[in-house]
Design a protein around this motif. Structure first.
Motif, PDB file in Angstrom:
ATOM      1  N   THR A   1       0.838  -1.197   0.000  1.00  0.00           N
ATOM      2  CA  THR A   1       0.000   0.000   0.000  1.00  0.00           C
ATOM      3  C   THR A   1       0.870   1.242   0.000  1.00  0.00           C
TER       4      THR A   1
ATOM      5  N   LEU B   1      -5.010   6.174  -0.445  1.00  0.00           N
ATOM      6  CA  LEU B   1      -4.189   4.969  -0.355  1.00  0.00           C
ATOM      7  C   LEU B   1      -4.443   4.102  -1.582  1.00  0.00           C
TER       8      LEU B   1
ATOM      9  N   MET C   1      -3.749   0.346  -3.180  1.00  0.00           N
ATOM     10  CA  MET C   1      -3.360  -1.022  -2.838  1.00  0.00           C
ATOM     11  C   MET C   1      -3.105  -1.803  -4.119  1.00  0.00           C
TER      12      MET C   1
ATOM     13  N   SER D   1      -8.630  -5.190   3.815  1.00  0.00           N
ATOM     14  CA  SER D   1      -7.583  -4.441   4.498  1.00  0.00           C
ATOM     15  C   SER D   1      -8.156  -3.813   5.762  1.00  0.00           C
TER      16      SER D   1
END
Length: 665
Positions: free
Chosen positions: A581, A596, A598, A610
Motif C-alpha cells: 500500500t 491509499l 493497494m 484491508s
C-alpha cells in the motif's frame, strides 16, 4: 512444493519455497517442531507441525481471527486491541505472507499492536501450526484445437479450480488457478477435472473473440460456455440476461463481472467471516434485497437477484479494477487465458488500449517474437496515466515452471558504466535496507560479456542492470552481448536501467525470466540515477513491478519512457503489510485528503480485505484500488505514517512516510 517449517534461534520460520516468502513465529524458548497430519486443523492446508510453548509473537499487521471448534467466528482482534479468552479449543487465523493457522486448547491472551501480535497461554501448551501458500498453479492441462467450439469446452472447465461456489469464492484463497490449456489435434479434458454444477451457462457466437472475453466470467461463475446466436447469461431456471448492451459486448461483460464480484464481496459478510465491511455499509442502504437471505441462495438465484440491481446503483462503489489486457484473435492466445483468468483480468479484443502515446511506442518497438511469444498488451488502471506493458505467454509459463529453491532472496546489482556510479551506490544501499528478510545482495562492476551472461543465466530473484545497451546488446568491458544468445535465463525479474533496453528485456523473457522494467528511448544519466534509486526502494518495499512503475510515473514526466515486459504482477520481495500500500497526500482549498493505493500481485489477488492501523476507522475495506480518507485527524495521520515506512507521494515528490514531518501535513 509445500511450505517448510524450520527451527530458528528464536522460534519457528515457515518458508514458502515457491514464492520465496517467509513467516516468522517467535517464541521465548526454543521449539522442536514435529510433523503432523494437516487435517488436525479444519482448513485447507499443505503442511503442519506441532510445537509446545507458553506463547509466541508474529510480526504482522493483519488482524487475528479466532474461531471455535465448530468453525464459528468468536472474535476478531485488530491492531491496538487486546482480547482475553477462557479455556477452550480455538483455531487462530494468523495469516501474513502465508496462510497460517494455529489450533490450541487453552485460555489465551491476544494483544495486537503495530507490526506485531503477541499470543500467550496460561501454561506451556501443545499447539498445531498449519500453513498453505498463496501461490497457485494449474493442477492439470486441457488440450484443445483452435476451433472456437472446442475452445469453449476448454474454457468451460476453468471453474473446476474454484474451491467453493458460495460468495466466499470472491476471497482469493478460495479460487484456484484454472487448468492450463495447450493447442493440439483434439479436445482432451483430464478425468480429474470436474466443474461444479451451478446451473449457469454463457451463450455466445462461436468466435475466438467472444470466447476470450467471457473466459474470466465463465471461470468465476463455473459456467458452461456454449454456442448461441446472441451473447447472454442463462440459468437452468429459465432466467436470461443479455451480454450485449448500449456500449457493446465487451463492455457489458466487464460490467456484469465487476457487478457480481462486488456484490459477492458484500454478501459473503453473512458467512463464516462476518466482518464490518465498508463497502457493505455504503451499498446496503440502496439495495432492495435482504443480504442475509441472498447469502443462503444457490449461485444461479443470486445472479438473478444481483443483475436486477441497475449498474448505475453499484458503479460509484466499485473499487478500481487494476488489470486489463488486449488480445489479438491469434489462436495462440488461447494458451494465455488460464493465466489472465487467474488474475481476473478484463479481456478486450476489439478496442485499442487506453494510452495512445505508449501504444505507438509499443507498435514501433515491438520485438519480432516466435509463435510462442504472441505479445499481450497489458494495462493497469486503464486511464491516461495508467501503466502499460508487453506480456507474453512465455512470461506466465516461466512464473509457474521456474524451479523453487531454498536459501535467501538473491539480488544482483551490476554497474557497467563508471558515470553511473552514483546509482550503483544508492541502489546497493536500498537493497540492504530490509533487515526483516533473508536477502543476499551481490554487487558487480565493469563485467565482461561472459561474466554478464553468467549473472543472467544463473538462478536469482532480481537483476538490477546499470549501464549501456545499443542495437547489438549489453555493452561490456570487452564488447557487446545480446540477451538472445544467453540460452536459459535464470533471473526471475530485472530492471534494465539503460537506454533503449526494451528489445533486450523481451529476449530475457524469451530466455526464461518472468518480468522486468525496461526503457523505450534515450535516458539522461541524471534521470536514470533517480529512476534506479526509486525503483530499488519501491521494489524492495514489496510493490509488484507494475505498482513500482505506477508510483514512479506519478513523480517524473520522463517516467513514461519506462515500460513493463513479461508478467508485471510479479513481486521481488514480500511486504510487511498484508498488501503493498502506498499513499498520496492531497491538499486543496484548506482541505486534506489521504489517498491509499493497494496493489494486488500474482500471489495476493483481488478480493482480500484491508484493516488500516487508524483507530477511528473500524471498518474493513476491499484491498484493491483506491481508498480515500477524509476524516482522519492530524494526530491519527502522524501515528499511521509512523507505523512503518511506506511510499508516500507529497507535492509530486516520492517520500517515505516515517520521514514526513508534522508541519508538512
Amino acid at each position: 512444493m509445500k511450505p517448510k517449517f524450520k527451527p530458528t534461534s528464536d522460534g519457528l520460520a515457515i518458508v514458502d519455497p515457491i514464492e520465496r516468502k517467509q513467516y516468522q513465529i517467535e517464541t521465548n524458548t526454543s521449539v522442536t517442531p514435529t510433523s503432523v497430519s494437516d487435517d488436525c486443523i479444519p482448513y485447507p492446508l499443505e503442511s503442519a507441525v506441532e510445537i509446545t510453548t507458553n506463547g509466541f509473537r508474529v510480526l504482522s499487521d493483519n488482524s487475528v481471527y479466532v474461531r471455535n471448534s465448530s468453525g464459528s467466528l468468536v472474535t476478531e482482534v485488530k491492531i491496538h486491541e487486546t482480547v482475553t479468552l477462557p479455556r477452550a479449543e480455538y483455531h487462530l487465523d494468523i495469516s501474513g505472507p502465508l496462510k497460517v493457522y494455529a489450533t490450541i486448547e487453552s485460555a489465551v491472551d491476544i494483544r495486537a499492536s503495530v507490526g506485531q501480535t503477541l499470543i500467550e497461554f496460561e501454561e506451556p501448551t501443545s499447539i498445531v501450526i498449519g500453513a498453505r501458500s498463496y501461490h497457485t498453479s494449474p493442477a492439470a492441462t486441457i488440450t484443445t484445437t483452435t476451433e472456437p467450439t472446442d475452445v469453449m469446452q476448454a474454457i468451460s472447465m476453468f471453474g473446476s479450480a474454484l474451491k467453493t461456489t458460495t460468495p466466499e469464492r470472491s476471497y482469493p484463497t478460495l479460487r484456484g488457478h484454472p487448468p492450463a490449456v495447450e493447442l493440439g489435434a483434439d479436445v482432451e479434458i483430464p478425468d480429474e477435472l470436474s466443474r461444479p454444477q451451478t446451473g449457469v451457462r454463457i451463450e455466445i457466437p462461436p468466435t475466438l473473440q467472444h470466447t476470450f472475453v467471457v473466459a474470466p466470467l465463465a471461470y468465476y461463475l463455473a459456467a458452461a460456455v456454449v454456442p448461441g446466436p446472441t451473447p447472454r447469461l442463462v440459468t437452468e431456471a429459465g432466467y436470461s440476461y443479455p451480454l450485449k448492451g448500449e456500449h457493446g459486448f465487451e463492455r457489458r461483460v466487464e460490467q456484469v463481472f465487476k457487478h457480481i464480484f462486488l456484490l459477492d464481496c458484500i454478501v459473503r459478510t453473512e458467512g463464516e467471516t462476518p466482518l464490518p465491511l465498508y463497502e457493505r455499509q455504503a451499498v446496503e442502504p440502496i439495495l432492495e434485497f435482504d443480504i442475509e437471505a441472498i447469502y443462503e441462495q444457490p449461485l444461479a438465484e443470486q445472479l438473478e437477484t444481483y443483475l436486477a440491481v441497475p449498474f448505475e446503483t453499484i458503479q460509484p462503489h466499485l473499487p478500481e479494477w487494476q488489470f486489463e489486457v488486449q488480445l489479438s484473435q491469434s489462436a495462440k492466445n488461447v494458451e494465455s487465458l488460464p493465466f489472465l483468468t487467474d488474475l481476473l483480468a478484463t479481456i478486450n479484443v476489439e478496442n485499442t488500449v487506453s494510452n495512445p502515446v505508449q501504444t505507438s511506442q509499443m507498435q514501433v518497438q515491438r520485438a519480432e517474437t516466435d509463435s510462442n511469444s504472441v505479445p499481450i498488451r497489458q494495462s493497469w488502471r486503464g486511464d491516461q496515466t495508467g501503466v502499460t506493458g508487453t506480456g507474453t505467454l512465455l512470461a506466465f509459463e516461466n512464473r509457474i515452471t521456474q524451479s523453487p529453491r531454498d536459501g535467501p532472496l538473491e539480488i544482483e546489482v551490476i554497474c557497467n558504466d563508471s558515470e553511473m556510479s552514483g546509482e550503483f551506490v544508492t541502489v546497493n544501499s536500498a537493497y540492504h535496507s530490509r533487515n526483516d528478510l533473508p536477502l543476499d545482495v551481490t554487487v558487480h562492476y565493469n563485467l565482461t560479456t561472459d561474466e554478464l551472461e553468467e549473472i543472467f543465466t544463473r538462478e536469482s530473484d532480481f537483476v538490477h542492470y546499470i549501464g549501456h545497451i545499443d542495437s547489438n546488446g549489453f555493452r561490456c568491458s570487452d564488447g557487446t552481448v545480446d540477451a538472445g544468445d544467453f540460452g536459459t535465463v535464470g533471473a526471475k525479474a530485472f530492471l534494465l536501467n539503460a537506454c533503449q533496453s526494451y528489445e533486450q528485456g523481451l529476449r530475457l523473457i524469451e530466455g526464461g525470466a518472468i518480468g522486468g522494467i525496461v526503457t523505450f528511448s534515450e535516458i539522461e544519466n541524471s534521470d536514470a540515477v533517480f529512476a534506479g534509486r526509486a525503483f530499488a526502494r519501491l521494489l524492495n518495499f514489496g510493490l509488484p513491478l507494475y505498482g513500482a512503475l505506477d508510483m514512479f510515473q506519478k513523480t517524473r514526466d520522463y517516467a513514461c519512457q519506462y515500460h513493463l515486459v513479461g508478467d508485471g504482477t510479479l513481486s521481488v520481495v514480500q511486504t510487511n503489510q498484508g498488501l503493498p500500500t502506498v499513499g498520496t497526500l492531497v491538499r486543496e482549498r484548506g482541505e486534506r485528503e489521504v489517498v491509499l493505493d493497494m496493489y494486488p500481485s500474482s500471489h495476493r489477488k483481488l478480493g482480500g480485505v484491508s484493516n488500516l492501523a487508524i483507530e477511528s476507522i473500524e471498518s474493513f475495506h476491499l484491498a484493491f484500488g483506491e481508498l480515500r480518507l477524509r476524516s482522519v485527524t492530524t494526530a491519527e495521520l502522524v501515528k499511521f505514517l509512523n507505523t512503518e515506512s511506506f511510499p508516500v507521494l507529497l507535492d509530486g515528490e516520492l517520500r517515505w512516510s516515517t520521514a514526513i514531518k508534522t508541519h508538512e501535513l
